[in-house]
Design a protein around this motif. Structure first.
Motif, PDB file in Angstrom:
ATOM      1  N   SER A  25      14.833 -26.582 -38.830  1.00  0.00           N
ATOM      2  CA  SER A  25      15.839 -26.968 -37.850  1.00  0.00           C
ATOM      3  C   SER A  25      17.101 -27.497 -38.512  1.00  0.00           C
ATOM      4  O   SER A  25      17.908 -28.165 -37.890  1.00  0.00           O
ATOM      5  N   SER A  28      22.041 -27.387 -37.662  1.00  0.00           N
ATOM      6  CA  SER A  28      22.637 -27.339 -36.330  1.00  0.00           C
ATOM      7  C   SER A  28      23.150 -28.705 -35.920  1.00  0.00           C
ATOM      8  O   SER A  28      22.600 -29.728 -36.290  1.00  0.00           O
ATOM      9  N   ASN A  29      24.200 -28.713 -35.100  1.00  0.00           N
ATOM     10  CA  ASN A  29      24.761 -29.975 -34.622  1.00  0.00           C
ATOM     11  C   ASN A  29      25.193 -29.818 -33.170  1.00  0.00           C
ATOM     12  O   ASN A  29      26.343 -30.037 -32.813  1.00  0.00           O
ATOM     13  N   ARG A  30      24.248 -29.374 -32.335  1.00  0.00           N
ATOM     14  CA  ARG A  30      24.540 -29.162 -30.915  1.00  0.00           C
ATOM     15  C   ARG A  30      24.517 -30.505 -30.196  1.00  0.00           C
ATOM     16  O   ARG A  30      23.497 -31.170 -30.109  1.00  0.00           O
ATOM     17  N   SER A  40      20.429 -31.764 -30.918  1.00  0.00           N
ATOM     18  CA  SER A  40      19.870 -31.280 -32.187  1.00  0.00           C
ATOM     19  C   SER A  40      20.746 -31.732 -33.345  1.00  0.00           C
ATOM     20  O   SER A  40      20.943 -31.015 -34.303  1.00  0.00           O
ATOM     21  N   THR A  50      15.144 -31.430 -41.700  1.00  0.00           N
ATOM     22  CA  THR A  50      16.579 -31.200 -41.699  1.00  0.00           C
ATOM     23  C   THR A  50      17.083 -31.213 -43.136  1.00  0.00           C
ATOM     24  O   THR A  50      16.343 -31.541 -44.071  1.00  0.00           O
ATOM     25  N   GLY A 107      12.368 -29.806 -30.171  1.00  0.00           N
ATOM     26  CA  GLY A 107      12.942 -28.466 -30.095  1.00  0.00           C
ATOM     27  C   GLY A 107      11.860 -27.409 -29.958  1.00  0.00           C
ATOM     28  O   GLY A 107      10.667 -27.703 -29.869  1.00  0.00           O
ATOM     29  N   TYR A 141      17.011 -28.435 -30.156  1.00  0.00           N
ATOM     30  CA  TYR A 141      17.057 -27.313 -31.091  1.00  0.00           C
ATOM     31  C   TYR A 141      16.225 -26.135 -30.586  1.00  0.00           C
ATOM     32  O   TYR A 141      15.104 -26.304 -30.123  1.00  0.00           O
ATOM     33  N   HIS A 143      15.059 -22.235 -31.946  1.00  0.00           N
ATOM     34  CA  HIS A 143      15.023 -21.176 -32.962  1.00  0.00           C
ATOM     35  C   HIS A 143      14.327 -19.972 -32.330  1.00  0.00           C
ATOM     36  O   HIS A 143      13.176 -20.067 -31.919  1.00  0.00           O
ATOM     37  N   ASP A 163      20.045 -22.010 -31.645  1.00  0.00           N
ATOM     38  CA  ASP A 163      20.690 -22.646 -32.791  1.00  0.00           C
ATOM     39  C   ASP A 163      20.515 -21.794 -34.043  1.00  0.00           C
ATOM     40  O   ASP A 163      21.416 -21.712 -34.866  1.00  0.00           O
ATOM     41  N   ARG A 164      19.342 -21.218 -34.187  1.00  0.00           N
ATOM     42  CA  ARG A 164      19.094 -20.348 -35.344  1.00  0.00           C
ATOM     43  C   ARG A 164      18.366 -19.089 -34.891  1.00  0.00           C
ATOM     44  O   ARG A 164      17.532 -19.122 -33.982  1.00  0.00           O
ATOM     45  N   ALA A 219      23.146 -22.894 -36.679  1.00  0.00           N
ATOM     46  CA  ALA A 219      22.276 -23.094 -37.836  1.00  0.00           C
ATOM     47  C   ALA A 219      22.052 -21.805 -38.616  1.00  0.00           C
ATOM     48  O   ALA A 219      21.197 -21.739 -39.497  1.00  0.00           O
TER      49      ALA A 219
END
Length: 427
Positions: A25, A28-30, A40, A50, A107, A141, A143, A163-164, A219
């Motif tokens: 994870s 990301s910086n949501r 996230s 992280t 997440g 988060y 993914h 995010d990813r 991310a």
């Protein structure tokens, strides 16, 4: 909701997801907006980490373990006699929200077997993320595992809610993929990865001009390959990784040791699992490529196609290149400092800063955190002594391994003595 049925699905599909290790994870910086649920921004029922080392809990499941493909190495292949299950889109949404509210997770990591076709499966994965973002106002988060062969339109939409994104290339070489998964085409893995790369670049450029442009896969993207299923050398594996890092701007490549699941004669026999040490050496090599300035050809080539099991790849390279040492710790550039065994990136940065104010000696290096039991054979400092003294690579290797073994034995002895003292006290 039928909780008993949901729980049964969760057991099946969470267990099936454990073979996917590309679960991170970081990056990301949501931010939470409009009083939504979660965020996230560096927070982290699998554990991931992280970039700054914090642990993150993710609900890690498959949407379904049904699959139209029959890949020899995959536990969910269509010919395998296993219990099958599939979540409805709303069931995954409800599970994610309920687990989040109970503080179990921060997440979601969602993958899937392929049923019907790639686009149909990808649409359902996106539907989960879309419902979480738009209906539940979930800012945690997410993914999503991208499905090989999915259309460009769907990959673009996926990045707006996840995010990813990641596409597993599964087998390191095209030859290995044709052997173990003849129904699949390497081009189907490349297409969505290229689309995601281009969209990330485009959205970043547009964001510079217009603040209201939405974020796209903040991310980035990653991939995973199975190690040991198709006989590739470490060089072939890492050359593939280097290519994907360079060509698709990947955040990470993950290496998953093959776990024998069948008696297929194309696969290694049952009981010949890839040792964790090989995975570890591949990750160490990966780290050297990404953060230490090494070229893959320096570490692995025709002369050295496989990593050594008893020493790490950085030490292995240094012992093969003793003509480049010793280096003066007070004069060498960052590139060479990063190549000294026993010096990590943090130690090198500290050395570069500290030597502006004084010449460094052995005591200074110890205080900085350098591992001198290794580094002393490759450097000189203000103390001037140099431990190599015309020793050969084999002799230095033996001394380092002997020293490491002695330290390990001393540590075990101290622990045993500690337990002995405790036993005496309790008696």
């Amino acid at each position: 909701m039928n909780f008993e049925r949901i729980n049964e699905k969760l057991k099946v599909l969470a267990d099936a997801a454990k073979y996917d290790v590309s679960c991170s994870s970081s990056g990301s910086n949501r931010k939470n907006t409009n009083k939504g649920l979660g965020d996230s921004s560096g927070m982290g029922i699998c554990h991931s980490y992280t970039e700054d080392g914090r642990c993150v809990s993710l609900l890690k499941i498959l949407l379904t373990n049904h699959c139209i493909f029959d890949c020899a190495y995959c536990v969910t292949r269509k010919s395998n006699d296993i219990k099958r299950a599939a979540f409805k889109v709303q069931e995954v949404v409800d599970l994610t929200i309920n687990f989040y509210r109970r503080n179990y997770i921060e997440g979601l990591f969602l993958s899937s077997g392929i049923f019907k076709n790639a686009d149909y499966t990808m649409e359902r994965l996106i539907a989960v993320a879309k419902k979480l973002r738009l209906e539940e106002n979930f800012n945690g988060y997410i993914h999503l595992k991208s499905i090989p062969g999915a259309s460009d339109e769907l990959m673009r939409e996926a990045g707006l809610y996840a995010d990813r994104l990641s596409v597993n290339i599964e087998i390191p070489t095209e030859k290995g993929l044709k052997l173990l998964a003849p129904e699949k085409d390497r081009k189907d893995f490349i297409k969505p990865m290229l689309k995601v790369k281009n969209e990330i670049i485009q959205y970043k450029n547009e964001k510079k001009l217009l603040k209201k442009v939405p974020i796209y896969a903040p991310a980035g993207q990653s991939t995973q390959m199975i190690v040991g299923a198709s006989g590739e050398s470490d060089a072939e594996i890492m050359y593939t990784s280097a290519y994907f890092y360079k060509s698709f701007n990947l955040k990470r490549v993950y290496y998953s040791g093959y776990v024998p699941i069948s008696h297929d004669n194309r696969l290694p026999s049952i009981g010949t699992e890839v040792p964790l040490l090989r995975e570890n050496r591949l990750y160490q090599t990966d780290w050297l490529l990404r953060f230490y300035g090494f070229d893959v050809r320096e570490l692995l080539n025709k002369e050295f196609p496989n990593l050594e099991s008893d020493i790490d790849p950085k030490l292995s390279w240094a012992l093969r290149n003793l003509d480049q040492f010793p280096i003066d710790i007070n004069k060498a550039d960052m590139r060479m400092l990063l190549r000294v065994p026993g010096l990590g990136t943090k130690s090198v940065y500290k050395i570069m800063h500290a030597r502006k104010y004084r010449k460094l000696n052995w005591e200074n290096l110890k205080a900085i955190g350098a591992s001198l039991n290794r580094a002393k054979y490759f450097i000189v400092c203000d103390s001037r002594s140099y431990e190599s003294k015309d020793r050969t690579s084999a002799q230095i290797k033996g001394l380092i391994l002997s020293n490491s073994s002695s330290k390990f034995s001393a540590s075990i002895s101290q622990q045993l003595n500690l337990f002995g003292d405790n036993n005496m006290l309790s008696a």
